[in-house]
Scaffold this motif. Structure first.
Motif, PDB file in Angstrom:
ATOM      1  N   ARG A  61      -6.663   6.422   8.075  1.00  0.00           N
ATOM      2  CA  ARG A  61      -6.659   6.806   6.659  1.00  0.00           C
ATOM      3  C   ARG A  61      -5.299   6.493   6.032  1.00  0.00           C
ATOM      4  O   ARG A  61      -5.215   5.907   4.955  1.00  0.00           O
ATOM      5  CB  ARG A  61      -6.971   8.287   6.510  1.00  0.00           C
ATOM      6  N   LYS A  62      -4.226   6.868   6.706  1.00  0.00           N
ATOM      7  CA  LYS A  62      -2.883   6.618   6.164  1.00  0.00           C
ATOM      8  C   LYS A  62      -2.615   5.123   6.017  1.00  0.00           C
ATOM      9  O   LYS A  62      -2.060   4.680   5.013  1.00  0.00           O
ATOM     10  CB  LYS A  62      -1.827   7.267   7.057  1.00  0.00           C
ATOM     11  N   ARG A  63      -3.022   4.343   7.015  1.00  0.00           N
ATOM     12  CA  ARG A  63      -2.810   2.899   6.949  1.00  0.00           C
ATOM     13  C   ARG A  63      -3.574   2.291   5.780  1.00  0.00           C
ATOM     14  O   ARG A  63      -3.031   1.490   5.010  1.00  0.00           O
ATOM     15  CB  ARG A  63      -3.225   2.239   8.269  1.00  0.00           C
ATOM     16  N   LEU A  64      -4.826   2.688   5.611  1.00  0.00           N
ATOM     17  CA  LEU A  64      -5.631   2.161   4.504  1.00  0.00           C
ATOM     18  C   LEU A  64      -5.097   2.602   3.150  1.00  0.00           C
ATOM     19  O   LEU A  64      -5.098   1.823   2.189  1.00  0.00           O
ATOM     20  CB  LEU A  64      -7.087   2.583   4.656  1.00  0.00           C
ATOM     21  N   ARG A  65      -4.620   3.844   3.070  1.00  0.00           N
ATOM     22  CA  ARG A  65      -4.053   4.316   1.798  1.00  0.00           C
ATOM     23  C   ARG A  65      -2.798   3.537   1.443  1.00  0.00           C
ATOM     24  O   ARG A  65      -2.576   3.200   0.272  1.00  0.00           O
ATOM     25  CB  ARG A  65      -3.733   5.805   1.868  1.00  0.00           C
ATOM     26  N   ASN A  66      -1.973   3.258   2.428  1.00  0.00           N
ATOM     27  CA  ASN A  66      -0.778   2.453   2.176  1.00  0.00           C
ATOM     28  C   ASN A  66      -1.155   1.071   1.669  1.00  0.00           C
ATOM     29  O   ASN A  66      -0.537   0.552   0.727  1.00  0.00           O
ATOM     30  CB  ASN A  66       0.082   2.349   3.431  1.00  0.00           C
ATOM     31  N   ARG A  67      -2.166   0.463   2.285  1.00  0.00           N
ATOM     32  CA  ARG A  67      -2.623  -0.859   1.845  1.00  0.00           C
ATOM     33  C   ARG A  67      -3.192  -0.786   0.432  1.00  0.00           C
ATOM     34  O   ARG A  67      -2.967  -1.669  -0.395  1.00  0.00           O
ATOM     35  CB  ARG A  67      -3.647  -1.416   2.821  1.00  0.00           C
ATOM     36  N   TRP A  68      -3.951   0.262   0.145  1.00  0.00           N
ATOM     37  CA  TRP A  68      -4.517   0.460  -1.194  1.00  0.00           C
ATOM     38  C   TRP A  68      -3.388   0.596  -2.219  1.00  0.00           C
ATOM     39  O   TRP A  68      -3.416  -0.044  -3.270  1.00  0.00           O
ATOM     40  CB  TRP A  68      -5.407   1.700  -1.203  1.00  0.00           C
ATOM     41  N   ASN A  69      -2.392   1.412  -1.916  1.00  0.00           N
ATOM     42  CA  ASN A  69      -1.267   1.604  -2.830  1.00  0.00           C
ATOM     43  C   ASN A  69      -0.512   0.300  -3.062  1.00  0.00           C
ATOM     44  O   ASN A  69      -0.093   0.008  -4.186  1.00  0.00           O
ATOM     45  CB  ASN A  69      -0.320   2.683  -2.302  1.00  0.00           C
ATOM     46  N   LYS A  70      -0.335  -0.500  -2.021  1.00  0.00           N
ATOM     47  CA  LYS A  70       0.329  -1.795  -2.172  1.00  0.00           C
ATOM     48  C   LYS A  70      -0.479  -2.715  -3.081  1.00  0.00           C
ATOM     49  O   LYS A  70       0.077  -3.407  -3.939  1.00  0.00           O
ATOM     50  CB  LYS A  70       0.527  -2.464  -0.813  1.00  0.00           C
ATOM     51  N   ALA A  71      -1.790  -2.721  -2.888  1.00  0.00           N
ATOM     52  CA  ALA A  71      -2.655  -3.577  -3.714  1.00  0.00           C
ATOM     53  C   ALA A  71      -2.575  -3.170  -5.177  1.00  0.00           C
ATOM     54  O   ALA A  71      -2.453  -4.023  -6.067  1.00  0.00           O
ATOM     55  CB  ALA A  71      -4.095  -3.513  -3.212  1.00  0.00           C
ATOM     56  N   VAL A  72      -2.623  -1.882  -5.449  1.00  0.00           N
ATOM     57  CA  VAL A  72      -2.527  -1.397  -6.835  1.00  0.00           C
ATOM     58  C   VAL A  72      -1.170  -1.760  -7.419  1.00  0.00           C
ATOM     59  O   VAL A  72      -1.075  -2.236  -8.557  1.00  0.00           O
ATOM     60  CB  VAL A  72      -2.770   0.130  -6.901  1.00  0.00           C
ATOM     61  N   HIS A  73      -0.115  -1.569  -6.644  1.00  0.00           N
ATOM     62  CA  HIS A  73       1.233  -1.901  -7.107  1.00  0.00           C
ATOM     63  C   HIS A  73       1.326  -3.395  -7.455  1.00  0.00           C
ATOM     64  O   HIS A  73       1.885  -3.761  -8.494  1.00  0.00           O
ATOM     65  CB  HIS A  73       2.253  -1.527  -6.034  1.00  0.00           C
ATOM     66  N   LEU A  74       0.796  -4.263  -6.599  1.00  0.00           N
ATOM     67  CA  LEU A  74       0.821  -5.697  -6.865  1.00  0.00           C
ATOM     68  C   LEU A  74       0.038  -6.060  -8.121  1.00  0.00           C
ATOM     69  O   LEU A  74       0.473  -6.885  -8.925  1.00  0.00           O
ATOM     70  CB  LEU A  74       0.287  -6.473  -5.668  1.00  0.00           C
ATOM     71  N   LEU A  75      -1.120  -5.445  -8.294  1.00  0.00           N
ATOM     72  CA  LEU A  75      -1.919  -5.711  -9.492  1.00  0.00           C
ATOM     73  C   LEU A  75      -1.195  -5.270 -10.759  1.00  0.00           C
ATOM     74  O   LEU A  75      -1.264  -5.947 -11.790  1.00  0.00           O
ATOM     75  CB  LEU A  75      -3.279  -5.031  -9.393  1.00  0.00           C
ATOM     76  N   LEU A  76      -0.507  -4.153 -10.674  1.00  0.00           N
ATOM     77  CA  LEU A  76       0.255  -3.689 -11.840  1.00  0.00           C
ATOM     78  C   LEU A  76       1.393  -4.649 -12.165  1.00  0.00           C
ATOM     79  O   LEU A  76       1.678  -4.915 -13.332  1.00  0.00           O
ATOM     80  CB  LEU A  76       0.805  -2.276 -11.597  1.00  0.00           C
ATOM     81  N   GLN A  77       2.035  -5.197 -11.136  1.00  0.00           N
ATOM     82  CA  GLN A  77       3.084  -6.178 -11.365  1.00  0.00           C
ATOM     83  C   GLN A  77       2.543  -7.446 -12.009  1.00  0.00           C
ATOM     84  O   GLN A  77       3.145  -8.003 -12.928  1.00  0.00           O
ATOM     85  CB  GLN A  77       3.787  -6.530 -10.049  1.00  0.00           C
ATOM     86  N   ILE A  78       1.388  -7.899 -11.531  1.00  0.00           N
ATOM     87  CA  ILE A  78       0.763  -9.111 -12.082  1.00  0.00           C
ATOM     88  C   ILE A  78       0.382  -8.886 -13.543  1.00  0.00           C
ATOM     89  O   ILE A  78       0.555  -9.761 -14.388  1.00  0.00           O
ATOM     90  CB  ILE A  78      -0.470  -9.518 -11.251  1.00  0.00           C
TER      91      ILE A  78
END
Length: 81
Positions: A61-78
């Motif tokens: 769960r923690k690993r997937l949440r970290n990946r999810w947070n990274k994906a959201v962060h990248l999308l916000l940057q884009i």
């Protein structure tokens, strides 16, 4: 998607029996404001159609949440470009 949310959040996710909850919510807000019914009346009518229980191990769960947070962060940057 609901199972994924339950797994990612680590909490049960309940889906209402009625699909049109937005329209029902608006009707109940109007009715409550008009004095036709109360919030308790709404709660009495809301039935759970399906409940999704989290099934993932905490480490996964923690690993997937970290990946999810990274994906959201990248999308916000884009989206800022």
């Amino acid at each position: 998607m609901m199972q994924f949310q339950a797994d990612l959040l680590g909490v049960p996710v309940e889906v209402p029996e009625i699909n049109e909850t937005t329209a029902m919510g608006i009707a109940f807000l109007i009715g409550e404001e008009s004095g036709w019914w109360t919030a308790n009346d709404l709660e009495a009518r809301m039935k759970v159609g399906r409940r999704y229980e989290p099934k993932l191990d905490e480490a996964v769960r923690k690993r997937l949440r970290n990946r999810w947070n990274k994906a959201v962060h990248l999308l916000l940057q884009i989206s800022e470009c």
